[in-house]
Design an enzyme around this catalytic site. Structure first.
Site, PDB file in Angstrom:
ATOM      1  N   ARG A 232     -91.146 -27.296 -22.503  1.00  0.00           N
ATOM      2  CA  ARG A 232     -92.507 -27.269 -23.031  1.00  0.00           C
ATOM      3  C   ARG A 232     -93.479 -27.124 -21.864  1.00  0.00           C
ATOM      4  NH1 ARG A 232     -94.275 -30.589 -19.914  1.00  0.00           N
ATOM      5  NH2 ARG A 232     -96.209 -30.571 -21.092  1.00  0.00           N
ATOM      6  N   GLY A 233     -94.763 -26.933 -22.238  1.00  0.00           N
ATOM      7  CA  GLY A 233     -95.755 -26.598 -21.212  1.00  0.00           C
ATOM      8  C   GLY A 233     -95.878 -25.081 -21.209  1.00  0.00           C
ATOM      9  N   ALA A 234     -97.121 -24.590 -21.179  1.00  0.00           N
ATOM     10  CA  ALA A 234     -97.365 -23.163 -21.410  1.00  0.00           C
ATOM     11  C   ALA A 234     -96.571 -22.233 -20.469  1.00  0.00           C
ATOM     12  CB  ALA A 234     -98.867 -22.901 -21.318  1.00  0.00           C
TER      13      ALA A 234
ATOM     14  N   ASP B 190    -103.315 -24.258 -22.238  1.00  0.00           N
ATOM     15  CA  ASP B 190    -102.338 -23.458 -22.977  1.00  0.00           C
ATOM     16  C   ASP B 190    -102.848 -22.056 -23.251  1.00  0.00           C
ATOM     17  OD1 ASP B 190    -101.562 -26.416 -23.641  1.00  0.00           O
ATOM     18  OD2 ASP B 190     -99.817 -25.129 -23.992  1.00  0.00           O
TER      19      ASP B 190
ATOM     20  N   ARG C   8     -93.954 -20.972 -30.908  1.00  0.00           N
ATOM     21  CA  ARG C   8     -95.145 -21.834 -30.806  1.00  0.00           C
ATOM     22  C   ARG C   8     -96.359 -20.909 -30.645  1.00  0.00           C
ATOM     23  NH1 ARG C   8     -94.894 -26.819 -26.890  1.00  0.00           N
ATOM     24  NH2 ARG C   8     -96.306 -27.659 -28.473  1.00  0.00           N
TER      25      ARG C   8
ATOM     26  N   ASN D 228    -105.933 -26.940 -24.858  1.00  0.00           N
ATOM     27  CA  ASN D 228    -104.932 -27.762 -24.144  1.00  0.00           C
ATOM     28  C   ASN D 228    -104.507 -28.885 -25.087  1.00  0.00           C
ATOM     29  OD1 ASN D 228    -103.390 -28.345 -21.720  1.00  0.00           O
ATOM     30  ND2 ASN D 228    -104.695 -30.135 -21.454  1.00  0.00           N
ATOM     31  N   LYS D 229    -103.636 -29.717 -24.618  1.00  0.00           N
ATOM     32  CA  LYS D 229    -103.074 -30.795 -25.439  1.00  0.00           C
ATOM     33  C   LYS D 229    -104.144 -31.586 -26.177  1.00  0.00           C
ATOM     34  CE  LYS D 229     -99.682 -31.538 -26.084  1.00  0.00           C
ATOM     35  NZ  LYS D 229     -99.104 -30.947 -27.333  1.00  0.00           N
TER      36      LYS D 229
ATOM     37  N   GLN E 194     -96.321 -37.090 -23.560  1.00  0.00           N
ATOM     38  CA  GLN E 194     -95.993 -36.286 -22.372  1.00  0.00           C
ATOM     39  C   GLN E 194     -96.509 -36.951 -21.101  1.00  0.00           C
ATOM     40  OE1 GLN E 194     -97.098 -35.057 -25.249  1.00  0.00           O
ATOM     41  NE2 GLN E 194     -96.312 -33.007 -25.675  1.00  0.00           N
TER      42      GLN E 194
HETATM   43  O1  MRU Z   1     -96.952 -29.492 -26.447  1.00  0.00           O
HETATM   44  P1  MRU Z   1     -96.770 -29.272 -24.979  1.00  0.00           P
HETATM   45  O2  MRU Z   1     -96.136 -30.428 -24.293  1.00  0.00           O
HETATM   46  O3  MRU Z   1     -96.084 -27.967 -24.682  1.00  0.00           O
HETATM   47  O4  MRU Z   1     -98.245 -29.144 -24.429  1.00  0.00           O
HETATM   48  C1  MRU Z   1     -98.436 -28.851 -23.077  1.00  0.00           C
HETATM   49  C2  MRU Z   1     -99.838 -28.934 -22.645  1.00  0.00           C
HETATM   50  O5  MRU Z   1    -100.747 -29.070 -23.417  1.00  0.00           O
HETATM   51  C3  MRU Z   1    -100.090 -28.741 -21.193  1.00  0.00           C
HETATM   52  O6  MRU Z   1    -101.203 -29.470 -20.784  1.00  0.00           O
HETATM   53  C4  MRU Z   1    -100.330 -27.253 -20.957  1.00  0.00           C
HETATM   54  O7  MRU Z   1     -99.214 -26.489 -21.365  1.00  0.00           O
HETATM   55  C5  MRU Z   1    -100.684 -26.930 -19.593  1.00  0.00           C
HETATM   56  S1  MRU Z   1     -99.496 -27.397 -18.453  1.00  0.00           S
HETATM   57  C6  MRU Z   1     -99.060 -26.111 -17.545  1.00  0.00           C
END
Ligand code: MRU
Length: 348
Positions: free
Chosen positions: A49-51, A239, A92, A249-250, A198
């Site tokens: 996970r993470g963009a 993201d 996603r 973002n999250k 996270q």
């Molecule tokens: O749902 P996730 O854990 O994939 O969400 C990730 C985030 O929101 C991060 O902050 C985002 O991807 C940037 S990190 C490089």
């Protein structure tokens, strides 16, 4: 300094090797993804996970899933490529890096000349380029962002924009790692990041692995920490960054930005340029993923209670002090002069 490798090729080069982030911090287990089902399930359930990390995993995963199948004819190979690319890109919806990376893979296949093995060679080369570029972009993001830090800086972060969210040293945490390498003492406050934690499971764990001082707090404590004067700046990942500088973002990032503005604390979104989506005009056009209600139900809520569970929110550009990318740091509202680069400049 130990920085974990969240996503890479397997030793034999035929599978995607990831850290299974569902098991952290209790267990550090690597998984090899070989089929489209495995790749899609790992992305959907946040094993990876993470963009930036899901973009890289998607590209490597598309190659691996094609390599795991036999292809009778050139036409059936191209049909399978199209079906798998469409499927992986859609797992996603919010992070642009996933469709961006799959788009690059499709373009590489289209421009490759020759038979199936030639196209597969081009796909492997493109996936490897995406992986290496992501690592290099993270380092440059870190070098640019480190200019905002100083010895003793106290940085609040939300979610995990660390090495675990990329194939390199991270986005939001990359400046902190670069400053740490330079001998600066940085103190990170990590929001727990409800509902999937996270911040506590991943950010706190990876900063501790790297030897960076980290203090964990529940999301509801961030505003009060700011009021106590204990936060010098906020750094979060992204993201998808729309053309006008709005940042998805999250979930919870927007609230952190509002609190930071109220307290006069600089708020930076930190991301590689692969997270910028110039085709999306504003944050209103970003599709927000809503996840299963069961992520919020469980022992602490009545069974079957209605649930609101967006995985991301949008922070409007006017609440963002600057956007840190591998191209530099924007000034003023939006991406500003960063728009005008046509290639990513070399590391400074
Ligand atoms: O749902 P996730 O854990 O994939 O969400 C990730 C985030 O929101 C991060 O902050 C985002 O991807 C940037 S990190 C490089």
């Amino acid at each position: 300094m130990t920085i974990v490798e969240a996503v890479r090729w397997s030793a034999d080069g035929s599978a995607v090797d990831i850290i299974d982030q569902r098991r952290l911090p209790g267990e550090m287990l690597r998984l090899e993804l070989r089929t489209a089902n495995e790749v899609c399930e790992a992305i959907a359930t946040l094993a990876v996970r993470g963009a930036p990390a899901i973009g890289v995993a998607g590209a490597l995963g598309l190659f691996a899933s094609l390599a795991s199948q036999t292809h009778d004819t050139h036409e059936s190979f191209l049909d399978t490529l199209d079906i798998l690319a469409t499927r992986i890109a859609a797992v996603r919806p919010t992070a642009v890096n996933l469709p961006w990376a799959i788009g690059r893979m499709r373009a590489a296949a289209t421009s490759a000349q020759g038979d199936v093995s030639d196209i597969m060679a081009a796909l492997r080369a493109e996936a490897t380029a995406i992986l290496h570029e992501d690592r290099a972009m993270c380092r440059r993001v870190g070098e640019h962002g480190a200019a905002l830090l100083f010895d003793g800086a106290r940085v609040l972060t939300h979610c995990n924009g660390g090495a675990l969210a990329t194939s390199g040293m991270g986005s939001a945490l990359a400046p902190i790692y670069v400053a740490h390498e330079r001998g600066q003492k940085i103190h990170v406050y990590a929001d727990e990041t409800r509902p999937l934690l996270q911040g506590s499971r991943l950010t706190a764990w990876e900063l501790m692995q790297a030897g960076v001082r980290v203090t964990l707090l529940a999301d509801s404590m961030a505003a009060s920490l700011m009021r106590e004067g204990k936060v010098d700046l906020v750094m979060v990942g992204a993201d998808r960054i729309a053309a006008n500088g709005d940042v998805a973002n999250k979930i919870g990032t927007y609230g952190v930005a509002l609190a930071a503005r109220h307290h006069g604390i600089p708020f930076y979104a930190v991301a590689p340029w692969s997270t910028v989506d110039l085709a999306t005009a504003t944050g209103k056009d970003i599709v927000i993923e809503h996840r299963s209600p069961d992520e919020l139900r469980g022992p602490h809520a009545p069974a079957n209670v209605d649930v609101y569970n967006p995985a991301f929110d949008v922070t409007p550009a006017e609440l963002i002090t600057g956007i840190v990318t591998d191209r530099g740091i924007s000034s003023g509202v939006g991406l500003g002069s960063l728009h005008h680069y046509t290639t990513t400049p070399a590391s400074e």
